[in-house]
Every structure is written in structure tokens, then in C-alpha cells.
Enzyme design. Structure first.
Site, PDB file in Angstrom:
ATOM      1  N   GLY A  21      23.621  39.768  43.141  1.00  0.00           N
ATOM      2  CA  GLY A  21      23.177  39.089  41.936  1.00  0.00           C
ATOM      3  C   GLY A  21      23.791  37.708  41.796  1.00  0.00           C
ATOM      4  N   ARG A  25      28.751  35.104  45.089  1.00  0.00           N
ATOM      5  CA  ARG A  25      29.007  36.195  46.022  1.00  0.00           C
ATOM      6  C   ARG A  25      28.236  35.959  47.325  1.00  0.00           C
ATOM      7  NH1 ARG A  25      27.584  41.708  43.626  1.00  0.00           N
ATOM      8  NH2 ARG A  25      29.072  41.002  42.065  1.00  0.00           N
ATOM      9  N   ARG A  44      18.233  25.624  41.190  1.00  0.00           N
ATOM     10  CA  ARG A  44      18.793  26.276  40.009  1.00  0.00           C
ATOM     11  C   ARG A  44      20.151  26.923  40.289  1.00  0.00           C
ATOM     12  NH1 ARG A  44      14.633  28.082  35.894  1.00  0.00           N
ATOM     13  NH2 ARG A  44      12.771  26.882  36.372  1.00  0.00           N
ATOM     14  N   ARG A  88      19.672  44.839  48.363  1.00  0.00           N
ATOM     15  CA  ARG A  88      20.459  44.412  47.206  1.00  0.00           C
ATOM     16  C   ARG A  88      21.875  44.939  47.354  1.00  0.00           C
ATOM     17  NH1 ARG A  88      22.284  43.448  42.314  1.00  0.00           N
ATOM     18  NH2 ARG A  88      22.770  45.171  40.886  1.00  0.00           N
ATOM     19  N   SER A  91      26.853  45.136  41.734  1.00  0.00           N
ATOM     20  CA  SER A  91      27.850  45.905  40.986  1.00  0.00           C
ATOM     21  C   SER A  91      27.131  46.839  40.031  1.00  0.00           C
ATOM     22  CB  SER A  91      28.786  44.963  40.218  1.00  0.00           C
ATOM     23  OG  SER A  91      28.037  44.120  39.358  1.00  0.00           O
ATOM     24  N   SER A 206      31.867  48.801  39.481  1.00  0.00           N
ATOM     25  CA  SER A 206      32.747  47.757  38.947  1.00  0.00           C
ATOM     26  C   SER A 206      33.422  48.176  37.649  1.00  0.00           C
ATOM     27  CB  SER A 206      31.944  46.475  38.703  1.00  0.00           C
ATOM     28  OG  SER A 206      30.876  46.725  37.796  1.00  0.00           O
ATOM     29  N   ASP A 207      32.832  49.167  36.979  1.00  0.00           N
ATOM     30  CA  ASP A 207      33.420  49.669  35.739  1.00  0.00           C
ATOM     31  C   ASP A 207      32.857  51.062  35.492  1.00  0.00           C
ATOM     32  OD1 ASP A 207      31.027  49.197  33.568  1.00  0.00           O
ATOM     33  OD2 ASP A 207      31.065  47.631  35.080  1.00  0.00           O
ATOM     34  N   ARG A 220      34.756  41.152  41.428  1.00  0.00           N
ATOM     35  CA  ARG A 220      33.343  41.405  41.685  1.00  0.00           C
ATOM     36  C   ARG A 220      32.798  40.421  42.706  1.00  0.00           C
ATOM     37  NH1 ARG A 220      30.619  43.464  36.086  1.00  0.00           N
ATOM     38  NH2 ARG A 220      32.475  44.299  35.130  1.00  0.00           N
TER      39      ARG A 220
END
Length: 237
Positions: A21, A25, A44, A88, A91, A206-207, A220
Site C-alpha cells: 500500500g 515500502r 502522485r 499484494r 499490513s 501490524s496490530d 510497517r
């Protein structure tokens, strides 16, 4: 050629694209793991790179957050840039004690309340599915690397901040079998099916809704290396 969202020329992308995402990364993966990476698009701020991994051509590009964003980028990669496979790598928040922080989850299917697929081509189902072939390659890569993956359904949500009852995630876990939540894969899997291409999803927890543990933004971006190496290794399978 280019699109309103992508400045790359025809042939700039490899047949397989890894898609986190976060565009930073993507930059980290390219600079850390790829041989001779080159920036092919930055429209962008959505960075895309192409290089090789142990001699195999591979690209990596950010998708942004949410289904509308990955919907645009993946559709253009599949239909305008002749990309065959998108993996893909993202996280996710855990809904289950089975999936702990930093564990890697391989999506077996994506459940969503989203209207993305119905709006896109009239599909009104609540599940979309990854490519069996790509998932087999990811399993083989993880086994070769000696890395553990957990497999199961995931929840693709349109909403990050909910004002609903606090136990909604428990119902999704218990009734839909969702191990974790993210925001993109339902649309990615749908686009792959509609275009006759392949998609898969690897997630790092991640959580956790269960333990309430969290990782930092920096973690992340740079610390989910098991997921990255499994995805890259699948290109060699």
C-alpha cells in the site's frame, strides 16, 4: 504510453508486480532487494520500480489505501501494461489469537461489504478469491525459506474508523472465518478475475484487535521482511 495515474512506458513493468500500500515500502523493497532497480513511475507520489531479483525480472509499486485506489492501479497494470501477476503485500489487523503481531497471513479469500465489484461489473457476491497458482508459488517460497505462514479468509473493509458496535470484528471472525482485516484485496482479486489475470495477497499482522498490540509506521515500512522475501521468492518458483 502512460495513463493519468502512471507515467511508465509500455514494457517498463515486469510480468509480476509486488504491490504494498505504502509507496515508501515499495521504495524500500526496490532499494533493499532488487538488482539495478529503476524508477518507472512517480505520478502522485505512487512510486513504481522495476529490477531483478536473483536474475528474475520483477516490479514493485505502491497501491495507496483502499479499494478505489488499488482498483485503479491494478486495473491499469493488468490492462495497459500487460502485467500477469500482482501480489499484494500489506499490513493487517488481527481478528484472531491465531494471528499474532508480525505473523504472515496468506489470503485464501477476501470477504467484504464493499460495493466495488457490483459497481465495476455487477458482481454482487461478498467474497473474491486469489489465484490458486500464485498461492501455490507463495507456499513453495515460504517452505523453501523456512518461514511460517497462516492461511485463511481476510476482511477487506472500506472503513478504517468505525462508529459501530465494538464487537463487529468478532462476528466477522466467527461467522465469516476472517483472520484479519485490511482494505484492498477484495478489489484486487475481483480485477484479476475480470481481466483473466492472477492476484494474491500476503499480509503481515501490524496490530491486533485481540491483544491490542501495535507496530509503528517505521516498522510497517521496513520491518515486514519475511513477507517481502516470501513474495520475492515466489517469482523464482
Amino acid at each position: 504510453m502512460s495513463t493519468p495515474h502512471n507515467a511508465a512506458a509500455k514494457g517498463d513493468f515486469a510480468k509480476t508486480v509486488l504491490m504494498p500500500g505504502d509507496p515508501l515500502r515499495a521504495k524500500f523493497i526496490a532499494e533493499t532487494f532488487l538488482e539495478n532497480p529503476r524508477l518507472v513511475t512517480s505520478v502522485r507520489g505512487m512510486l513504481g520500480y522495476t529490477g531483478t531479483y536473483k536474475g528474475a525480472p520483477v516490479s514493485v509499486m505502491g497501491s495507496g489505501m483502499g479499494m478505489p485506489s488499488i482498483g485503479i492501479y491494478s486495473w491499469e497494470l493488468f490492462t495497459q501494461y500487460d502485467v500477469e501477476n500482482i501480489i499484494r503485500i500489506g499490513s493487517a489487523g488481527s481478528y484472531s489469537e491465531q494471528a499474532k503481531v508480525f505473523d504472515v497471513v496468506l489470503a485464501a479469500g477476501a470477504y467484504s461489504e464493499s460495493s466495488y465489484a457490483k459497481t465495476q461489473n455487477g458482481y454482487d457476491g461478498s467474497m473474491t478469491y486469489p489465484s490458486d497458482r500464485l498461492n501455490r508459488r507463495l507456499r513453495a517460497s515460504a517452505e523453501k525459506l523456512g518461514m511460517k505462514m497462516i492461511e485463511g479468509n481476510i476482511h477487506s473493509s472500506d472503513v478504517f474508523y468505525r462508529s459501530t458496535t465494538p464487537d463487529y470484528w468478532e462476528k466477522l471472525r466467527d461467522e465469516k472465518g476472517c483472520l484479519a482485516v485490511e482494505m484492498e484485496s477484495f478489489a484486487l482479486f475481483h480485477n484479476a478475475k475480470v481481466t483473466g489475470k492472477n492476484a494474491a495477497c500476503l499480509l503481515t499482522i501490524s496490530d491486533s484487535f485481540v491483544s491490542h498490540e501495535e507496530t509503528t509506521a517505521e516498522q510497517r515500512q521496513t520491518s515486514f521482511t519475511n513477507m517481502m522475501e516470501i513474495a520475492l521468492g515466489s517469482v523464482l518458483e
